[in-house]
Design a protein around this motif. Sequence first.
Motif, PDB file in Angstrom:
ATOM      1  N   MET A  42       0.824  -1.207   0.000  1.00 37.58           N
ATOM      2  CA  MET A  42       0.000   0.000   0.000  1.00 37.58           C
ATOM      3  C   MET A  42       0.860   1.259   0.000  1.00 37.58           C
ATOM      4  O   MET A  42       0.540   2.253  -0.630  1.00 37.58           O
ATOM      5  CB  MET A  42      -0.911   0.007   1.231  1.00 37.58           C
ATOM      6  CG  MET A  42      -2.142  -0.855   1.083  1.00 37.58           C
ATOM      7  SD  MET A  42      -3.172  -0.347  -0.300  1.00 37.58           S
ATOM      8  CE  MET A  42      -2.890  -1.645  -1.446  1.00 37.58           C
ATOM      9  N   LEU A  43       1.985   1.192   0.736  1.00 35.74           N
ATOM     10  CA  LEU A  43       2.842   2.368   0.808  1.00 35.74           C
ATOM     11  C   LEU A  43       3.562   2.602  -0.513  1.00 35.74           C
ATOM     12  O   LEU A  43       3.759   3.734  -0.938  1.00 35.74           O
ATOM     13  CB  LEU A  43       3.869   2.215   1.941  1.00 35.74           C
ATOM     14  CG  LEU A  43       3.272   2.207   3.351  1.00 35.74           C
ATOM     15  CD1 LEU A  43       4.348   1.993   4.386  1.00 35.74           C
ATOM     16  CD2 LEU A  43       2.534   3.510   3.625  1.00 35.74           C
ATOM     17  N   PRO A  50      -0.111   2.130  -3.922  1.00 36.25           N
ATOM     18  CA  PRO A  50      -1.473   2.105  -3.378  1.00 36.25           C
ATOM     19  C   PRO A  50      -2.535   1.752  -4.418  1.00 36.25           C
ATOM     20  O   PRO A  50      -3.624   1.338  -4.050  1.00 36.25           O
ATOM     21  CB  PRO A  50      -1.681   3.521  -2.836  1.00 36.25           C
ATOM     22  CG  PRO A  50      -0.578   4.340  -3.374  1.00 36.25           C
ATOM     23  CD  PRO A  50       0.542   3.425  -3.731  1.00 36.25           C
ATOM     24  N   ALA A  59       2.919   4.367   8.891  1.00 39.80           N
ATOM     25  CA  ALA A  59       1.984   3.700   7.991  1.00 39.80           C
ATOM     26  C   ALA A  59       0.965   4.643   7.375  1.00 39.80           C
ATOM     27  O   ALA A  59       0.592   4.477   6.218  1.00 39.80           O
ATOM     28  CB  ALA A  59       1.263   2.578   8.729  1.00 39.80           C
ATOM     29  N   PRO A  92       2.446   8.577   5.072  1.00 40.84           N
ATOM     30  CA  PRO A  92       2.814   8.560   3.645  1.00 40.84           C
ATOM     31  C   PRO A  92       1.605   8.448   2.724  1.00 40.84           C
ATOM     32  O   PRO A  92       1.693   8.734   1.548  1.00 40.84           O
ATOM     33  CB  PRO A  92       3.694   7.300   3.526  1.00 40.84           C
ATOM     34  CG  PRO A  92       4.130   6.987   4.901  1.00 40.84           C
ATOM     35  CD  PRO A  92       3.058   7.465   5.806  1.00 40.84           C
ATOM     36  N   LEU A  93       0.474   8.020   3.267  1.00 45.09           N
ATOM     37  CA  LEU A  93      -0.704   7.792   2.426  1.00 45.09           C
ATOM     38  C   LEU A  93      -1.727   8.909   2.555  1.00 45.09           C
ATOM     39  O   LEU A  93      -2.855   8.772   2.106  1.00 45.09           O
ATOM     40  CB  LEU A  93      -1.372   6.472   2.825  1.00 45.09           C
ATOM     41  CG  LEU A  93      -0.666   5.225   2.319  1.00 45.09           C
ATOM     42  CD1 LEU A  93      -1.235   3.999   2.984  1.00 45.09           C
ATOM     43  CD2 LEU A  93      -0.813   5.120   0.812  1.00 45.09           C
ATOM     44  N   SER A 125      -3.247   9.905  -0.551  1.00 44.72           N
ATOM     45  CA  SER A 125      -3.634   8.782  -1.385  1.00 44.72           C
ATOM     46  C   SER A 125      -5.139   8.574  -1.269  1.00 44.72           C
ATOM     47  O   SER A 125      -5.819   9.310  -0.573  1.00 44.72           O
ATOM     48  CB  SER A 125      -2.878   7.570  -0.862  1.00 44.72           C
ATOM     49  OG  SER A 125      -2.652   6.679  -1.870  1.00 44.72           O
ATOM     50  N   ARG A 171      -8.679   7.019  -0.038  1.00 46.40           N
ATOM     51  CA  ARG A 171      -9.102   6.624   1.307  1.00 46.40           C
ATOM     52  C   ARG A 171      -9.069   5.117   1.449  1.00 46.40           C
ATOM     53  O   ARG A 171      -8.771   4.605   2.507  1.00 46.40           O
ATOM     54  CB  ARG A 171     -10.504   7.155   1.585  1.00 46.40           C
ATOM     55  CG  ARG A 171     -10.484   8.628   1.513  1.00 46.40           C
ATOM     56  CD  ARG A 171     -11.240   9.438   2.519  1.00 46.40           C
ATOM     57  NE  ARG A 171     -12.289   8.928   3.305  1.00 46.40           N
ATOM     58  CZ  ARG A 171     -13.467   9.533   3.400  1.00 46.40           C
ATOM     59  NH1 ARG A 171     -13.724  10.574   2.645  1.00 46.40           N
ATOM     60  NH2 ARG A 171     -14.374   9.105   4.221  1.00 46.40           N
ATOM     61  N   ALA A 181      -6.966   3.079   0.114  1.00 46.80           N
ATOM     62  CA  ALA A 181      -5.586   2.640   0.331  1.00 46.80           C
ATOM     63  C   ALA A 181      -5.221   2.807   1.798  1.00 46.80           C
ATOM     64  O   ALA A 181      -4.609   1.923   2.412  1.00 46.80           O
ATOM     65  CB  ALA A 181      -4.631   3.432  -0.554  1.00 46.80           C
ATOM     66  N   THR A 212      -4.368  -0.150   4.528  1.00 46.71           N
ATOM     67  CA  THR A 212      -3.153  -0.102   5.333  1.00 46.71           C
ATOM     68  C   THR A 212      -3.488  -0.263   6.805  1.00 46.71           C
ATOM     69  O   THR A 212      -2.811  -0.991   7.544  1.00 46.71           O
ATOM     70  CB  THR A 212      -2.422   1.234   5.118  1.00 46.71           C
ATOM     71  OG1 THR A 212      -2.299   1.435   3.723  1.00 46.71           O
ATOM     72  CG2 THR A 212      -1.058   1.224   5.745  1.00 46.71           C
TER      73      THR A 212
END
Lengths: 257, 329, 296
Positions: free
Chosen positions: B289-290, B293, C87, C90-91, C94, C96, C98, C102
């Motif tokens: 995911m990181l 994604p 975790a 970084p997102l 991105s 939601r 994703a 996570t």
Amino acid sequence: MSLLEVRNLTMQFGGLTAVNRFCLDLGENSIVGLIGPNGAGKTTVFNCLTGMYTPTDGDIYVNGQKVNTLKPSQITQLGLARTFQNIRLFRDLTVFDNIRIAFHYQIRYGLLNTIFRFGGFAREEDNIKVRTDELLEIFSLYDYRNELARNLPYGEQRRLEIARALAANPKVLLLDEPAAGMNPYETQALTELIKWVKEEFALTVFLIEHDMRLVMGLCERILVLDYGITIAEGTPREVQDNPAVIEAYLGEEALSC
Amino acid sequence: MKNAAVKYGAIIGALIALAGLVFINYGVYSYYIDFYLTGVLVIVCINIILAVSLNLINGFTGQFSLGHAGFMAVGAYISALLTIHTGWAFPVVLVLAGVASALIGLLIGLPTLRLRGDYLAIATLGFGEIVRVVILNLKITGGPRGLGGIAPKTTFFSAELAAILTIIIFVNLIRSSHGRAFVAIREDEIAAEAMGIDTTKYKVLAFSLGAAFAGIAGGLFAHHQMFIDPRSFTFQRSIEILVMVVFGGLGSISGSIVAAAALTILPEALRGIAQYRMIVYSALLIILMLVRPQGLFGTKELTDLLGFKAKDTAHKEKNQAVETTGGEG
Amino acid sequence: MAAIIQEIIQQLVNGISLGSIYALIALGYTMVYGIIKLINFAHGDIYMLGAFIGFFAINIFQMSFFPALIVAMIVAAFFGVVIERLAYRPLRHSTRIAALITAIGVSMLIQNVALLVWKPDPRSFPDVFPFKSYKIWGVYLDNRQLVILGVALFLMVVLHYIVRYTRMGRAMRAVALDDDAARLMGIDVDRVISFTFALGSALAAAAGVLVGIYYNRIDPMMGGMPGLKAFVAAVLGGIGVIPGAMIGGLVMGVAEVAVVALTTSTWKDAVAFGILIIILLLRPAGILGQHEREKV
């Protein structure tokens, strides 16, 4: 019979009356403008007409059929298609697919046909491709055919939205600020395009616009909205000379000219 | 030229798939692949059906279901009970399991689809849990003790056939105007509605179709395991299916297929270090995911990716053509 | 008649005790959701971590209850911040889904590491408060329930004070409303988010320790169901609304206890989610939430 008839349309949000007793009568192949200062309720009128909002009061008829409580998709299928003020394209799909999707409700093959591909499936799909490409040509978007909609320049995105609305086979086309963010040259080209499209597709156009040159150059009739109330209606010349309009809306511009 | 590239990719993709199928079938029927591994392959097929059908809901239509295990459970129990009590033919039982799940999907879909995003996710999660608890409390399902003695009717062939049919049905569906309607809803629901697409109808349709195939997968699962209990259909199971879909790419059928296969075989391969298995699995998930994604394939299909080379050359040719004309002018 | 009323009050007392634990967990969900729109699936596992840290603090480091509670809260807060940093941050830009996946991954990772390190078998939590029961007007109330209610109430008052009356609390509310605007006003959004995770995780850890003394047993998988239910409680109260989480938690606890009293305990999970679905359909924004109309 008029294509689109609106009687005393009223829309309230809580205590706020966004649109108050709005009336409209659109005949075939006409072109009418809706102007007014920001927050006058213009887009709310559009949202009521297209079924996005259910009006608090009043009646809307498309081709004589009352549409107040219909869903937006049903109203579109009756022949009313629109564009959005804050462009709502299918951003991560190609330009081609954006237009192609709007043919959806005109498809006659059913779900089972998509699986077994009987009968008219291929013919209908081919037909849609051809008609999509035609629209791409008309709107000078063919070069962007396989580009994602999000990657298009702003003016092209506006044009694509109009093309997509046309693919939905409307009798009445509602344009919400089609020239917003365009430079004078692009606006001029757009004015010509709307004029041409209107004749070519035998459309009635109802548009919201802030660009006075476009409105005055295009519209046969203009309605002026202020605080949800229709304060004037008439030909561009009549509206321009109307003192109430000048005060409410054109005031600053008239002074600065 | 793009079309040529796509066709090129499709042909390569079809050939690879065919070669893989022949290879696996040869392995299974000549007993090079042992009994245990064949069992894993059956689970791969079942997971492919689950992932592809969930992808219709979550990937193509952009809704967010966390209750796929619930639909699977409905299919598993209905089919198991039918087999035990009626002895009808397996395909009939499977179809009925699918229909039952679809009806439940319809029942869930109609009221909950007004909800968006996270709220829908939670509602479907709740639904999945309710199905599990209902099964836990019913007599006919055997409650927490489970339901045993289900005839082992799922063979490698039936699982394989079901998976292939599912893939064909979903690919054909997606590559039609109806399929584009699903995608339009994902991209912008309001614009889709404004273009004349009955978004409610298509969302319910996505849910029902997804549920139907989850039900069929559940039926295959029940007749493979010969024993089912509510623990096979927990929230964890829904998550596993969701992970496959996301791993492969939301909106990529080939992605779901590859991911379902990889994520079924990977934990088996890690069985040697069984105690670290789930740790590696979850760590991989986070890292994926990181790093990526959008999943393995994003919304692209394997055939698009295989077609890349041809597409690139086509693009170059076009550029050259432009340069030449530019030179002349 | 009197017996029925006594029974109802008894169940209410039990329900509120359980509900205040749900409320403590729900607060973390709701604050994180309010601020970064993420359903932090790992939150239930932070609650489990808190229970274990409390367990070790008391058993191995021989601490008494309150120091152990504070240690558990501090360590869990640290975990919460680290998880967000590694975790989720970084997102942040991105999709939601994703971020949600996570979070699910983090939840699975914590559970499985805990299973490996601490083994799946339940442990009995040290008996810090020897069981004492009081009978008031025929209703039983034990000292553990009193501790739970007291600690939960105290923590909620502290939280209320932090959110309402401190600079950081004001910054939290600003970021929840509009993070871009908050950033333009000079608020260090990253720090605010870290602080929110710390606060939420500390409350979850407190809930973990309280559950330890209430049920006397903890295990690495204990975060799953209470985590989900606490999330349901947050949605019930109106996600993103802090008093909503408190009310939602209490309603959830009382409802669950009532269902167990009226039917069998195996139905309790279904009813929790049944309530959720009904609430979502009737009032999707929850009890205290405001419904937002999507702009066209």
